[in-house]
Design a protein around this motif. Structure first.
Motif, PDB file in Angstrom:
ATOM      1  N   ILE A 259       0.963  -1.265  -0.081  1.00  0.00           N
ATOM      2  CA  ILE A 259      -0.021   0.015   0.067  1.00  0.00           C
ATOM      3  C   ILE A 259       0.716   1.170  -0.058  1.00  0.00           C
ATOM      4  O   ILE A 259       1.837   1.426   0.788  1.00  0.00           O
ATOM      5  CB  ILE A 259      -0.842  -0.072   1.228  1.00  0.00           C
ATOM      6  CG1 ILE A 259      -1.755  -1.176   1.134  1.00  0.00           C
ATOM      7  CG2 ILE A 259      -1.583   1.222   1.261  1.00  0.00           C
ATOM      8  CD1 ILE A 259      -2.860  -1.366   2.600  1.00  0.00           C
ATOM      9  N   ASP A 260       0.823   2.070  -0.989  1.00  0.00           N
ATOM     10  CA  ASP A 260       1.507   3.354  -1.189  1.00  0.00           C
ATOM     11  C   ASP A 260       1.199   4.314  -0.014  1.00  0.00           C
ATOM     12  O   ASP A 260       0.024   4.493   0.290  1.00  0.00           O
ATOM     13  CB  ASP A 260       1.196   3.921  -2.488  1.00  0.00           C
ATOM     14  CG  ASP A 260       1.656   3.181  -3.671  1.00  0.00           C
ATOM     15  OD1 ASP A 260       2.511   2.526  -3.561  1.00  0.00           O
ATOM     16  OD2 ASP A 260       0.948   3.303  -4.588  1.00  0.00           O
ATOM     17  N   LYS A 261       2.235   4.900   0.738  1.00  0.00           N
ATOM     18  CA  LYS A 261       2.041   5.739   1.668  1.00  0.00           C
ATOM     19  C   LYS A 261       1.089   5.540   2.781  1.00  0.00           C
ATOM     20  O   LYS A 261       0.329   6.286   3.236  1.00  0.00           O
ATOM     21  CB  LYS A 261       1.444   7.332   0.830  1.00  0.00           C
ATOM     22  CG  LYS A 261       2.588   7.742  -0.024  1.00  0.00           C
ATOM     23  CD  LYS A 261       2.248   9.105  -0.406  1.00  0.00           C
ATOM     24  CE  LYS A 261       3.202   9.587  -1.757  1.00  0.00           C
ATOM     25  NZ  LYS A 261       2.879  10.944  -2.185  1.00  0.00           N
ATOM     26  N   LYS A 336     -15.303  10.277   7.010  1.00  0.00           N
ATOM     27  CA  LYS A 336     -14.170  10.691   5.890  1.00  0.00           C
ATOM     28  C   LYS A 336     -14.084   9.538   4.967  1.00  0.00           C
ATOM     29  O   LYS A 336     -14.342   8.340   5.116  1.00  0.00           O
ATOM     30  CB  LYS A 336     -12.837  11.023   6.595  1.00  0.00           C
ATOM     31  CG  LYS A 336     -13.014  12.141   7.520  1.00  0.00           C
ATOM     32  CD  LYS A 336     -11.588  12.316   8.375  1.00  0.00           C
ATOM     33  CE  LYS A 336     -11.735  13.651   9.075  1.00  0.00           C
ATOM     34  NZ  LYS A 336     -12.401  13.478  10.330  1.00  0.00           N
ATOM     35  N   LYS A 337     -13.741   9.886   3.639  1.00  0.00           N
ATOM     36  CA  LYS A 337     -13.523   8.774   2.721  1.00  0.00           C
ATOM     37  C   LYS A 337     -11.865   8.872   2.387  1.00  0.00           C
ATOM     38  O   LYS A 337     -11.317   9.709   2.062  1.00  0.00           O
ATOM     39  CB  LYS A 337     -14.379   9.093   1.388  1.00  0.00           C
ATOM     40  CG  LYS A 337     -15.760   9.125   1.573  1.00  0.00           C
ATOM     41  CD  LYS A 337     -16.475   9.491   0.306  1.00  0.00           C
ATOM     42  CE  LYS A 337     -18.126   9.680   0.564  1.00  0.00           C
ATOM     43  NZ  LYS A 337     -18.548   8.435   1.199  1.00  0.00           N
ATOM     44  N   ILE A 338     -11.624   7.615   2.520  1.00  0.00           N
ATOM     45  CA  ILE A 338     -10.120   7.367   2.454  1.00  0.00           C
ATOM     46  C   ILE A 338      -9.845   6.397   1.148  1.00  0.00           C
ATOM     47  O   ILE A 338     -10.480   5.516   1.077  1.00  0.00           O
ATOM     48  CB  ILE A 338      -9.557   6.531   3.652  1.00  0.00           C
ATOM     49  CG1 ILE A 338      -9.934   7.195   4.838  1.00  0.00           C
ATOM     50  CG2 ILE A 338      -8.046   6.354   3.586  1.00  0.00           C
ATOM     51  CD1 ILE A 338      -9.444   6.580   6.081  1.00  0.00           C
ATOM     52  N   THR A 339      -8.925   6.966   0.059  1.00  0.00           N
ATOM     53  CA  THR A 339      -8.581   6.143  -0.775  1.00  0.00           C
ATOM     54  C   THR A 339      -6.946   5.863  -0.764  1.00  0.00           C
ATOM     55  O   THR A 339      -6.416   6.593  -0.304  1.00  0.00           O
ATOM     56  CB  THR A 339      -8.826   7.012  -2.237  1.00  0.00           C
ATOM     57  OG1 THR A 339      -8.412   8.305  -2.252  1.00  0.00           O
ATOM     58  CG2 THR A 339     -10.288   7.151  -2.194  1.00  0.00           C
ATOM     59  N   VAL A 340      -6.640   4.714  -1.489  1.00  0.00           N
ATOM     60  CA  VAL A 340      -5.295   4.219  -1.520  1.00  0.00           C
ATOM     61  C   VAL A 340      -5.001   3.594  -2.694  1.00  0.00           C
ATOM     62  O   VAL A 340      -5.763   3.424  -3.633  1.00  0.00           O
ATOM     63  CB  VAL A 340      -5.108   3.396  -0.332  1.00  0.00           C
ATOM     64  CG1 VAL A 340      -4.986   3.951   1.050  1.00  0.00           C
ATOM     65  CG2 VAL A 340      -5.771   2.058  -0.469  1.00  0.00           C
ATOM     66  N   THR A 341      -3.513   3.635  -2.936  1.00  0.00           N
ATOM     67  CA  THR A 341      -3.141   2.749  -3.999  1.00  0.00           C
ATOM     68  C   THR A 341      -2.045   1.859  -3.906  1.00  0.00           C
ATOM     69  O   THR A 341      -1.606   1.677  -2.688  1.00  0.00           O
ATOM     70  CB  THR A 341      -2.465   3.673  -5.286  1.00  0.00           C
ATOM     71  OG1 THR A 341      -1.316   4.381  -4.510  1.00  0.00           O
ATOM     72  CG2 THR A 341      -3.685   4.708  -5.768  1.00  0.00           C
ATOM     73  N   ILE A 342      -1.745   0.951  -4.794  1.00  0.00           N
ATOM     74  CA  ILE A 342      -0.855  -0.168  -4.325  1.00  0.00           C
ATOM     75  C   ILE A 342       0.221  -0.230  -5.608  1.00  0.00           C
ATOM     76  O   ILE A 342      -0.118   0.338  -6.575  1.00  0.00           O
ATOM     77  CB  ILE A 342      -1.452  -1.560  -4.092  1.00  0.00           C
ATOM     78  CG1 ILE A 342      -2.289  -1.951  -5.464  1.00  0.00           C
ATOM     79  CG2 ILE A 342      -2.280  -1.542  -3.064  1.00  0.00           C
ATOM     80  CD1 ILE A 342      -2.730  -3.603  -5.345  1.00  0.00           C
TER      81      ILE A 342
END
Length: 393
Positions: A259-261, A336-342
């Motif tokens: 998972i990025d950051k 809150k809405k959390i989004t992530v990238t990989i």
């Protein structure tokens, strides 16, 4: 050697009472899903019924037999309820309350007609044990087979008790409605019932123990947070798949997703939010895999995906699909809405014994860091990649 029926009834009473108390004690503060409370209550009801039967021998009071029969039917209904609770199935009312009402009715109608009372009541009790046996056979228990078959044997013995008594009464093999003087047609069923009680209770307790053991073994191989295989379980599967692939000469691919950051998620929203993100990513990854693929948590925010019989080209296509799926995911946390990238690294080979699982993991790890160094939210394939200058989060 003459057999004293009251003594035999007291023996059954002591066994049932002792086992009932032991089952209730062992089930104390254990989740009710095991049904131990119903089982223990059933044994205590059975004990109360046999107390009344023993008293009826001395007092010659038919009402004691009536109440004893009702308690007996209630005891067997409790056995069915315990099984239903154990297997998480609903127990129909007609299978629990129905036999109790029928026994109460038949015992009352034929209160002073012992022959018919025995036949009618014990047909209902036989039906109850047939229902217990059917319930045991219907529920496939998998690893619980030993307890299940002991339980079935006990149910068959208890059903045989009432089948023998019904036939004996019908053929007039002694006065089955009376407990004194004893007749072999009375003694044999009571001996069978003693054996049946032991097999039933041992089988049921063994089923609960085996299920607890199976769940403990399963939980020891799963990551507590995400519910997917942990590092140790994944590596065991990996070695097994590599051995199969070497024999079959088919390719194996490995993905490492990070998972990025992720530290920013924990710092901004808190560690509980980070846990929610980890669970959501694991679910997204699992949903995008085939039945033969294996997802595992390697550590921290890193996941491994094992792809049997998959070339690198197929692994790249799947990795892109997984990356896009996670990118589109939204995790809601406290409004809150959390989004992530990989970032995903891929390694693959046709196993020939030269490389082991750790070598493939190291190559996938190298490719994953190359994806991060190239800008994150990317897929890279390990192909003579130089080690990255830095290791971005």
């Amino acid at each position: 050697m003459p057999i004293d029926m009251p003594t035999m009834l007291v023996s059954i009473l002591v066994v049932a009472l002792s086992m009932g108390a032991a089952v209730l004690a062992s089930g104390w503060r254990i989740p009710h899903r095991d049904g131990l409370n119903f089982w223990g209550q059933g044994l205590l009801l059975l004990s109360a019924g046999f107390i009344l039967f023993a008293l009826s021998v001395r007092l010659h009071n038919p009402w004691l037999i009536w109440l004893g029969n009702v308690l007996l039917a209630a005891s067997y209904a409790s056995v069915l309820m315990a099984l239903s609770r154990f297997h998480a199935h609903a127990c129909p009312l007609w299978l629990t309350a129905g036999p109790i009402l029928l026994v109460a009715l038949f015992s009352l109608v034929f209160l002073h007609q012992g022959e018919w009372r025995v036949i009618m009541v014990e047909v209902v009790l036989l039906w109850q044990w047939c229902a217990v046996a059917a319930s045991v056979l219907r529920c496939q228990s998998g690893p619980l087979e030993r307890g299940r078959w002991l339980l079935l044997l006990g149910a068959v013995l208890m059903g045989l008790v009432y089948a023998v008594r019904i036939v004996a009464q019908w053929l007039d093999w002694g006065q089955m409605e009376h407990l004194w003087p004893p007749h072999m047609a009375q003694v044999a069923p009571h001996l069978l019932s003693l054996s049946g009680l032991v097999f039933l209770t041992l089988g049921y307790v063994l089923m609960t123990k085996e299920r607890a053991d199976a769940e403990f073994r399963r939980s020891a191989r799963l990551d507590a947070l995400t519910g997917i295989p942990n590092r140790s379980a994944f590596l065991d599967t990996f070695q097994h798949v590599l051995a199969q692939a070497a024999r079959g000469d088919w390719p194996v691919a490995l993905l490492m997703a990070d998972i990025d950051k992720f530290k920013n998620v924990n710092d901004t929203y808190g560690h509980l939010a980070g846990d929610a993100v980890l669970r959501a990513v694991a679910q997204r990854l699992q949903a995008g895999l085939r039945a033969q693929d294996t997802l595992g948590r390697y550590g921290g925010e890193e996941f491994l995906v094992l792809l049997p019989d998959t070339p690198v080209s197929g692994a790249r296509t799947l990795a892109q699909h997984l990356r896009q799926s996670v990118e589109q995911m939204v995790v809601s946390w406290e409004g809150k809405k959390i989004t992530v990238t990989i970032s995903v690294g891929i390694s693959g080979q046709i196993p020939a014994g030269a490389q082991d699982a750790q070598a493939l993991i190291d190559r996938a790890d190298q490719a994953m860091y190359a994806a991060k160094h190239a800008g994150r939210n990317r897929v890279e394939v390990a192909d003579a990649l130089p080690p990255p200058v830095s290791t971005p989060a």
